[in-house]
Motif scaffolding. Structure first.
Motif, PDB file in Angstrom:
ATOM      1  N   LEU A  61       0.822  -1.211   0.000  1.00 38.44           N
ATOM      2  CA  LEU A  61       0.000   0.000   0.000  1.00 38.44           C
ATOM      3  C   LEU A  61       0.857   1.264   0.000  1.00 38.44           C
ATOM      4  N   HIS A  62       2.028   1.161   0.616  1.00 41.71           N
ATOM      5  CA  HIS A  62       2.922   2.333   0.740  1.00 41.71           C
ATOM      6  C   HIS A  62       4.289   1.961   0.198  1.00 41.71           C
ATOM      7  N   PRO A  63       4.451   2.042  -1.128  1.00 44.97           N
ATOM      8  CA  PRO A  63       5.719   1.589  -1.726  1.00 44.97           C
ATOM      9  C   PRO A  63       6.917   2.407  -1.253  1.00 44.97           C
ATOM     10  N   ASP A  64       6.666   3.604  -0.686  1.00 44.51           N
ATOM     11  CA  ASP A  64       7.787   4.439  -0.246  1.00 44.51           C
ATOM     12  C   ASP A  64       8.271   4.057   1.154  1.00 44.51           C
ATOM     13  N   VAL A  65       7.596   3.083   1.786  1.00 50.01           N
ATOM     14  CA  VAL A  65       7.944   2.753   3.172  1.00 50.01           C
ATOM     15  C   VAL A  65       8.502   1.339   3.268  1.00 50.01           C
ATOM     16  N   GLU A  66       9.519   1.220   4.098  1.00 50.99           N
ATOM     17  CA  GLU A  66      10.076  -0.110   4.376  1.00 50.99           C
ATOM     18  C   GLU A  66       9.928  -0.353   5.877  1.00 50.99           C
ATOM     19  N   LEU A  67       9.310  -1.479   6.236  1.00 50.46           N
ATOM     20  CA  LEU A  67       9.065  -1.728   7.661  1.00 50.46           C
ATOM     21  C   LEU A  67      10.120  -2.659   8.240  1.00 50.46           C
ATOM     22  N   GLU A  68      10.492  -2.348   9.472  1.00 47.96           N
ATOM     23  CA  GLU A  68      11.347  -3.298  10.185  1.00 47.96           C
ATOM     24  C   GLU A  68      10.652  -3.688  11.477  1.00 47.96           C
ATOM     25  N   TRP A  69      10.373  -4.982  11.621  1.00 49.22           N
ATOM     26  CA  TRP A  69       9.625  -5.473  12.781  1.00 49.22           C
ATOM     27  C   TRP A  69      10.588  -6.075  13.794  1.00 49.22           C
ATOM     28  N   ILE A  70      10.502  -5.564  15.032  1.00 47.83           N
ATOM     29  CA  ILE A  70      11.323  -6.103  16.116  1.00 47.83           C
ATOM     30  C   ILE A  70      10.400  -6.565  17.232  1.00 47.83           C
ATOM     31  N   ASP A  71      10.620  -7.785  17.710  1.00 49.67           N
ATOM     32  CA  ASP A  71       9.769  -8.340  18.755  1.00 49.67           C
ATOM     33  C   ASP A  71      10.576  -8.526  20.035  1.00 49.67           C
ATOM     34  N   LEU A  72      10.032  -8.087  21.155  1.00 44.33           N
ATOM     35  CA  LEU A  72      10.776  -8.130  22.421  1.00 44.33           C
ATOM     36  C   LEU A  72       9.913  -8.731  23.527  1.00 44.33           C
ATOM     37  N   PRO A  73      10.556  -9.334  24.541  1.00 45.73           N
ATOM     38  CA  PRO A  73       9.780  -9.743  25.713  1.00 45.73           C
ATOM     39  C   PRO A  73       9.364  -8.513  26.522  1.00 45.73           C
ATOM     40  N   ILE A  74       8.248  -8.605  27.233  1.00 42.04           N
ATOM     41  CA  ILE A  74       7.698  -7.403  27.882  1.00 42.04           C
ATOM     42  C   ILE A  74       8.635  -6.828  28.941  1.00 42.04           C
ATOM     43  N   ASN A  75       9.411  -7.696  29.597  1.00 45.68           N
ATOM     44  CA  ASN A  75      10.217  -7.172  30.700  1.00 45.68           C
ATOM     45  C   ASN A  75      11.449  -6.392  30.242  1.00 45.68           C
ATOM     46  N   VAL A  76      11.759  -6.400  28.953  1.00 45.36           N
ATOM     47  CA  VAL A  76      12.907  -5.599  28.517  1.00 45.36           C
ATOM     48  C   VAL A  76      12.504  -4.419  27.644  1.00 45.36           C
ATOM     49  N   VAL A  77      11.221  -4.355  27.289  1.00 41.21           N
ATOM     50  CA  VAL A  77      10.834  -3.385  26.272  1.00 41.21           C
ATOM     51  C   VAL A  77      11.079  -1.947  26.743  1.00 41.21           C
ATOM     52  N   MET A  78      10.809  -1.665  28.018  1.00 38.81           N
ATOM     53  CA  MET A  78      11.014  -0.297  28.495  1.00 38.81           C
ATOM     54  C   MET A  78      12.497   0.070  28.532  1.00 38.81           C
TER      55      MET A  78
END
Lengths: 422, 301
Positions: A61-78
């Motif tokens: 939908l947005h050819p100008d955007v590149e997404l980077e997905w990072i997944d973390l456990p809740i206790n380190v996210v902050m």
């Protein structure tokens, strides 16, 4: 001879450095696209397909955007987020619970969603969820998925204890069931995650005064809730480790088939099914008994956009896409959670279910509870510190060293000192 | 002169990569930590433009706060109590090393088994021990139901008088193998002639151990004691995984408290000040160690 070697060595180091630097540049230079980094909590690897599907659709939908997905456990996210913001490398969209979102909002670290999201789109979200992240009159998070708590119970243990096959409907019944289970089977009936603030708010007991500068929980009506836990411990109806091991301890016990009831969100059914199929087969679910105020706690997962994001507008757009009706509905079909948008929640799926009786029950109960559910986050500054002070007070009373009234009086005094300074 | 320069140049070039890492990841954070301790700094505070809000200079306020902070003294007390583990772990490891320093069937297996906990992640160790420690867990089951040594279960992690020692037990269990290996290498470096000579002179096993082995491995003992003192004072993983500092702060140690202040309460300046004070205390402990082990014996250091 030796000089030659030194020269060669220097050249070697220089060449290596150049290669490293060049490599670093290359990875940044190969695209003119806007790179958006978004973080989620504990979705990998179970929901990789779903998330990658979303990413693919968004990038199309947005050819100008590149997404980077990072997944973390809740206790380190902050911690990661703090380091990233302070280091000038903030992610653009971050998945946070309401407590964390509020802490960031209080520190001016988030963009206001009331300002960034048009009113007609805002209206599509449940108001109580949208407003949960309100700080000084503005909301700072886009609600994503929601879960309300249920009582899961082990039918086998209930049968052994001579109990009817039904979840207790009130907290008095929870205690009565626990007594029977403890006496007849030797197992504990339940192991609560002690959150006094939730208990008070569920029962209409004020925690703070209007100005939010004075704690009111030293009053007898508030002390009664701490006494309730202390008495359960005194009668050995809940394990001594209740405070130390918390929810994880309860889940472990339930999965081991040595806990009568587990108070939890419906999404944990999947984990129990995977880790302990026998216990899953013996599990049934019932609603969470509401407090005197007629409400139950709701846990919300949100998306927030840090002020430090370099593409705030695009980031908000991504948050809205991720929480869009269709995308939420697709997610809810995978895991028994509830959507934060009205249209998605009105889908017939939540009535019909997906043919797995236990999960369908859980979902039906959850949807019903959502109408009287509230996110009970406190919404004051220094909430982490305050909660820690309160937890220490609870520990002192729970392990019988001090009287509940005395510890809460002392804690309220400490709260006043901190709140008065805000 | 030129030759010396060339020689040292090569040496420095070899040192360079390690020095760069040391400066970036140790020296810079250390200096930054010391300066931050004079500031009020909350890492998540952001300016309207989206930049990290600059720290606010507050002079010695953080340090003044520390000396009026009951939790600091609680944490310091617990950390110093943790030092009790040092003699136990050192004597234990030394005895095991002496026992395993021989050729006998099963010795290699025992050495490996002793070392296994060392390479096991503290998270796994912590979770496993948590299960052993619960009121109706395996440990209480043996003590109360099987061996009838006690009439009621011990609150290993829930009794504030015991919890710290329970955590220390885990550190002990995990650390024994590490020091055992160090002592083994020390023992194996002892030349057999010394031992043979002692035997000819009529020394018994105990004499050989106390009069020959101990003095000869004194440098190893010093190394192990210093490492384990610092390790005990810096304990974090066990507390983080097993108790979170509870119950009632009875297992709150200094490093855990610094972590809580920095990452839970977001008071980075205060956490840095705590770090500086604690580093000072660590320095004193190390100094005492050096002083103590220098007296007598072989002066290697």
């Amino acid at each position: 001879m030796f000089a030659g070697r030194v020269k060669n060595f220097c050249l070697l180091i220089l060449a290596s450095l150049l290669i490293i630097i060049a490599g670093g540049c290359a990875s940044r230079a190969n695209t003119d696209k806007i790179r958006l980094e978004f973080w989620t909590i504990s979705l990998k690897p179970t929901y990789n397909d779903y998330m990658n599907g979303l990413i693919g659709r968004y990038e199309k939908l947005h050819p100008d955007v590149e997404l980077e997905w990072i997944d973390l456990p809740i206790n380190v996210v902050m911690q990661k987020l703090m380091a990233s913001i302070a280091g000038g490398a903030s992610p653009d969209v971050v998945n946070l619970n309401t407590d964390y979102a509020l802490i960031l909002a209080q520190n001016n670290a988030l963009v206001s969603m009331d300002k960034m999201v048009p009113a007609d789109i805002r209206a599509g979200y449940f108001e109580n969820l949208w407003e949960a992240s309100r700080w000084k009159g503005e909301s700072y998070a886009v609600p994503w998925y929601v879960s309300t708590q249920l009582i899961m119970y082990n039918k086998k243990i209930f049968k052994e204890a001579g109990l009817p096959e039904a979840a207790p409907a009130t907290w008095d019944e929870v205690v009565a069931v626990s007594k029977a289970v403890r006496k007849k089977t030797g197992f504990y009936g339940f192991m609560p995650a002690v959150k006094l603030i939730n208990d008070w708010r569920m029962n209409g007991v004020p925690v703070l005064d209007e100005s939010k500068k004075h704690a009111l929980f030293d009053r007898p009506e508030a002390v009664a809730y701490l006494e309730w836990y202390v008495n359960l411990r005194k009668q050995d109806l809940i394990p001594a480790e209740t405070l130390v091991l918390g929810y994880q301890g309860a889940l472990d016990r339930y999965q081991a088939g040595s806990l009568g009831m587990l108070i939890t969100g419906p999404q944990f059914l999947l984990r129990i099914a995977k880790n302990a199929p026998d216990v899953y087969a013996a599990t049934a679910v019932g609603p969470y008994p509401p407090g005197r105020a007629g409400i139950v706690p709701v846990a919300t997962m949100n998306f927030v956009v840090p002020r430090a994001s370099k593409n705030r507008g695009k980031a908000v757009d991504l948050a809205l896409f991720l929480t869009g009706d269709e995308n939420q509905l697709e997610f809810c079909k995978l895991v028994p959670l509830l959507p934060s948008r009205k249209k998605a929640a009105s889908d017939e799926f939540f009535e019909k279910g997906k043919g797995s009786p236990l999960e369908d029950d859980a979902i039906r109960i959850s949807v019903k509870q959502l109408s009287y559910g509230r996110d009970l986050s406190l919404g004051v500054k220094d909430s982490n510190n305050l909660v820690r002070i309160l937890n220490q007070a609870v520990e002192s009373a729970f392990y019988g060293r001090q009287e509940p009234a005395a510890v809460l009086r002392e804690a309220a005094k400490q709260w006043d000192e901190i709140l008065g300074g805000n | 002169m030129k030759k010396i320069f060339k020689n040292t140049l090569a040496a420095y070039l070899f040192l360079l990569p390690a020095l760069v890492l040391l400066v970036v990841f140790t020296l810079y954070p250390m200096i930054r930590g010391i300066t931050l301790s004079f500031y009020h700094f909350n890492m998540i505070q952001t300016t309207d433009a989206g930049l990290p809000a600059p720290p606010v200079f507050i002079g010695l306020d953080n340090y003044k706060g520390i000396f009026g902070d009951p939790l600091f003294f609680m944490a310091l007390r617990n950390s110093l109590l943790y030092l009790l583990i040092v003699p136990v772990i050192q004597i234990g490891a030394l005895v095991i090393a002496v026992l395993l320093n021989r050729k006998a069937p099963g010795v290699y297996f025992m050495r490996t088994a002793m070392y296994l906990p060392v390479i096991t992640s503290i998270v796994i160790v912590g979770i496993a021990w948590k299960w052993l420690f619960v009121s109706d867990g395996l440990l209480n089951f043996f003590l109360v139901d099987k061996l009838h040594l006690l009439s009621e279960p011990v609150g290993w992690l829930t009794d504030r008088r015991i919890a710290l020692f329970s955590v220390m037990l885990v550190t002990l269990w995990q650390g024994l193998g590490y020091y055992m290996v160090l002592y083994l290498s020390g023992l194996q470096a002892i030349s057999p002639e010394h031992l043979d000579a002692a035997k000819i002179d009529g020394a018994n096993h105990f004499d050989i151990f106390t009069k020959i082995m101990i003095p000869l491995i004194r440098p190893t003992i010093m190394l192990c004691v210093i490492i384990s003192c610092l390790g005990a004072l810096k304990v974090f993983g066990e507390i983080y995984v097993m108790t979170g500092g509870g119950p009632e702060n009875s297992t709150l140690t200094m490093v855990y408290y610094i972590f809580v202040k920095g990452f839970n309460d977001f008071q980075m300046g205060y956490a840095s000040a705590l770090g500086v004070v604690f580093a000072f205390i660590l320095g004193i402990v190390s100094y005492i160690n050096f002083k103590f082990f220098r007296e007598g014996g072989l002066q290697y250091y």
